[in-house]
Design a protein around this motif. Structure first.
Motif, PDB file in Angstrom:
ATOM      1  N   UNK A  85       6.738  13.505  -0.491  1.00  0.00           N
ATOM      2  CA  UNK A  85       5.874  13.503   0.687  1.00  0.00           C
ATOM      3  C   UNK A  85       4.749  12.499   0.561  1.00  0.00           C
ATOM      4  N   UNK A  86       4.175  12.400  -0.626  1.00  0.00           N
ATOM      5  CA  UNK A  86       3.122  11.422  -0.870  1.00  0.00           C
ATOM      6  C   UNK A  86       3.646  10.002  -0.707  1.00  0.00           C
ATOM      7  N   UNK A  87       4.819   9.731  -1.289  1.00  0.00           N
ATOM      8  CA  UNK A  87       5.390   8.392  -1.178  1.00  0.00           C
ATOM      9  C   UNK A  87       5.697   8.028   0.274  1.00  0.00           C
ATOM     10  N   UNK A  88       6.238   8.985   1.027  1.00  0.00           N
ATOM     11  CA  UNK A  88       6.498   8.732   2.446  1.00  0.00           C
ATOM     12  C   UNK A  88       5.197   8.403   3.160  1.00  0.00           C
ATOM     13  N   UNK A  89       4.170   9.194   2.879  1.00  0.00           N
ATOM     14  CA  UNK A  89       2.892   8.985   3.553  1.00  0.00           C
ATOM     15  C   UNK A  89       2.297   7.630   3.210  1.00  0.00           C
ATOM     16  N   UNK A  90       2.283   7.292   1.929  1.00  0.00           N
ATOM     17  CA  UNK A  90       1.646   6.046   1.516  1.00  0.00           C
ATOM     18  C   UNK A  90       2.461   4.805   1.892  1.00  0.00           C
ATOM     19  N   UNK A  91       3.765   4.909   1.854  1.00  0.00           N
ATOM     20  CA  UNK A  91       4.585   3.732   2.131  1.00  0.00           C
ATOM     21  C   UNK A  91       4.831   3.512   3.616  1.00  0.00           C
ATOM     22  N   UNK A  97       6.088  14.274   6.013  1.00  0.00           N
ATOM     23  CA  UNK A  97       5.322  13.946   4.805  1.00  0.00           C
ATOM     24  C   UNK A  97       4.209  14.965   4.574  1.00  0.00           C
ATOM     25  N   UNK A  98       3.594  15.446   5.643  1.00  0.00           N
ATOM     26  CA  UNK A  98       2.549  16.460   5.497  1.00  0.00           C
ATOM     27  C   UNK A  98       3.123  17.793   5.024  1.00  0.00           C
ATOM     28  N   UNK A  99       4.262  18.175   5.563  1.00  0.00           N
ATOM     29  CA  UNK A  99       4.895  19.427   5.138  1.00  0.00           C
ATOM     30  C   UNK A  99       5.332  19.340   3.679  1.00  0.00           C
ATOM     31  N   UNK A 100       5.880  18.214   3.277  1.00  0.00           N
ATOM     32  CA  UNK A 100       6.255  18.038   1.871  1.00  0.00           C
ATOM     33  C   UNK A 100       5.030  18.069   0.964  1.00  0.00           C
ATOM     34  N   UNK A 101       3.904  17.546   1.437  1.00  0.00           N
ATOM     35  CA  UNK A 101       2.670  17.628   0.668  1.00  0.00           C
ATOM     36  C   UNK A 101       2.215  19.067   0.471  1.00  0.00           C
ATOM     37  N   UNK A 102       2.348  19.882   1.507  1.00  0.00           N
ATOM     38  CA  UNK A 102       1.998  21.301   1.396  1.00  0.00           C
ATOM     39  C   UNK A 102       2.923  21.983   0.391  1.00  0.00           C
ATOM     40  N   UNK A 103       4.198  21.651   0.430  1.00  0.00           N
ATOM     41  CA  UNK A 103       5.160  22.216  -0.522  1.00  0.00           C
ATOM     42  C   UNK A 103       4.794  21.805  -1.950  1.00  0.00           C
ATOM     43  N   UNK A 104       4.371  20.569  -2.140  1.00  0.00           N
ATOM     44  CA  UNK A 104       3.936  20.110  -3.454  1.00  0.00           C
ATOM     45  C   UNK A 104       2.711  20.854  -3.948  1.00  0.00           C
ATOM     46  N   UNK A 105       1.803  21.164  -3.052  1.00  0.00           N
ATOM     47  CA  UNK A 105       0.624  21.950  -3.423  1.00  0.00           C
ATOM     48  C   UNK A 105       1.049  23.332  -3.901  1.00  0.00           C
ATOM     49  N   UNK A 106       2.001  23.929  -3.201  1.00  0.00           N
ATOM     50  CA  UNK A 106       2.517  25.242  -3.621  1.00  0.00           C
ATOM     51  C   UNK A 106       3.107  25.135  -5.027  1.00  0.00           C
ATOM     52  N   UNK A 107       3.791  24.032  -5.319  1.00  0.00           N
ATOM     53  CA  UNK A 107       4.328  23.815  -6.659  1.00  0.00           C
ATOM     54  C   UNK A 107       3.233  23.766  -7.714  1.00  0.00           C
ATOM     55  N   UNK A 108       2.133  23.096  -7.403  1.00  0.00           N
ATOM     56  CA  UNK A 108       1.006  23.067  -8.351  1.00  0.00           C
ATOM     57  C   UNK A 108       0.421  24.455  -8.556  1.00  0.00           C
ATOM     58  N   UNK A 139      -3.865  20.034   6.683  1.00  0.00           N
ATOM     59  CA  UNK A 139      -3.865  21.002   7.779  1.00  0.00           C
ATOM     60  C   UNK A 139      -4.639  20.468   8.983  1.00  0.00           C
ATOM     61  N   UNK A 140      -5.730  19.765   8.715  1.00  0.00           N
ATOM     62  CA  UNK A 140      -6.505  19.165   9.806  1.00  0.00           C
ATOM     63  C   UNK A 140      -5.675  18.088  10.504  1.00  0.00           C
ATOM     64  N   UNK A 141      -4.943  17.306   9.733  1.00  0.00           N
ATOM     65  CA  UNK A 141      -4.077  16.274  10.318  1.00  0.00           C
ATOM     66  C   UNK A 141      -2.971  16.874  11.169  1.00  0.00           C
ATOM     67  N   UNK A 142      -2.394  17.961  10.698  1.00  0.00           N
ATOM     68  CA  UNK A 142      -1.358  18.638  11.494  1.00  0.00           C
ATOM     69  C   UNK A 142      -1.971  19.209  12.765  1.00  0.00           C
ATOM     70  N   UNK A 143      -3.170  19.772  12.649  1.00  0.00           N
ATOM     71  CA  UNK A 143      -3.863  20.322  13.817  1.00  0.00           C
ATOM     72  C   UNK A 143      -4.111  19.230  14.863  1.00  0.00           C
ATOM     73  N   UNK A 144      -4.479  18.048  14.407  1.00  0.00           N
ATOM     74  CA  UNK A 144      -4.709  16.941  15.333  1.00  0.00           C
ATOM     75  C   UNK A 144      -3.407  16.369  15.886  1.00  0.00           C
ATOM     76  N   UNK A 145      -2.341  16.458  15.118  1.00  0.00           N
ATOM     77  CA  UNK A 145      -1.074  15.857  15.538  1.00  0.00           C
ATOM     78  C   UNK A 145      -0.310  16.726  16.527  1.00  0.00           C
TER      79      UNK A 145
END
Length: 137
Positions: free
Chosen positions: A82-88, A46-57, A24-30
Motif C-alpha cells: 500500500x505504501x509503494x502504491x501510494x508513493x509511486x 493504497x489507503x486500505x492496504x496501509x490500514x491493514x499494514x497498521x493492523x499487522x504492526x 482515515x482523514x484522507x478516506x473521509x475527504x475522498x
C-alpha cells in the motif's frame, strides 16, 4: 533482545498511528468525491492496504514475530505494498527523492516502514529455518 524488539515496535507504532489518522482523514475527504477512475480506486486501495499494514504492526505486540507468522507477514506486506502504491502513483512527491532524504521528519515517516521490513525479514527467516529443520528430520 526481546525488549529491543518491543521498543523498536512501539517506537514505530507512534508515527504509524499518526499516519493511520491521516489515512482515515484522507478516506473521509475522498468519499464525498467518489468517482470510478483508476486513480481514485488506486488511492483508496493504497489507503486500505496501509490500514491493514497498521493492523499487522499492532498484532506484532502479541508474540512479536514468533506467533501467527503467516498472518502477520501477509498484513505487513500488504502495508508495504500500500505504501509503494501510494508513493509511486498517488503521491505528488518523487519517491526516490523522498527515499534518500535524511532529515528527522522523513525518518519519522520511514520508521514504521523500516520496522515492517525488519519484522517481515525476521518472520521469513523463522519460516525458512523451520522449513529446513523439518526437512532434516
Amino acid at each position: 533482545m526481546k525488549q529491543i524488539l518491543y521498543i523498536t515496535l512501539i517506537s514505530a507504532l507512534i508515527p504509524a498511528t499518526w499516519m493511520l489518522g491521516l489515512t482515515f482523514f484522507g478516506i473521509y475527504l475522498a468519499i464525498p468525491n467518489a468517482e470510478l477512475s483508476f486513480d481514485y480506486i488506486l488511492t483508496i486501495i493504497s489507503m486500505i492496504l496501509g490500514i491493514v499494514g497498521y493492523v499487522g504492526l499492532v498484532l506484532l505486540l502479541k508474540g512479536l514475530h514468533k506467533t501467527n507468522r503467516i498472518k502477520k507477514l501477509a498484513l505487513l506486506l500488504c502495508g508495504l505494498i500500500g505504501f509503494l502504491i501510494f508513493m509511486l502513483h498517488v503521491s505528488p512527491r518523487r519517491f526516490f527523492d523522498w527515499l534518500f532524504e535524511f532529515d528527522i521528519e522523513s525518518l519519522i515517516g520511514k520508521w514504521p516502514l523500516i520496522v515492517s521490513l525488519i519484522f517481515s525479514g525476521l518472520i521469513i527467516n523463522d519460516l525458512l529455518k523451520n522449513k529446513t529443520l523439518a526437512n532434516k528430520s
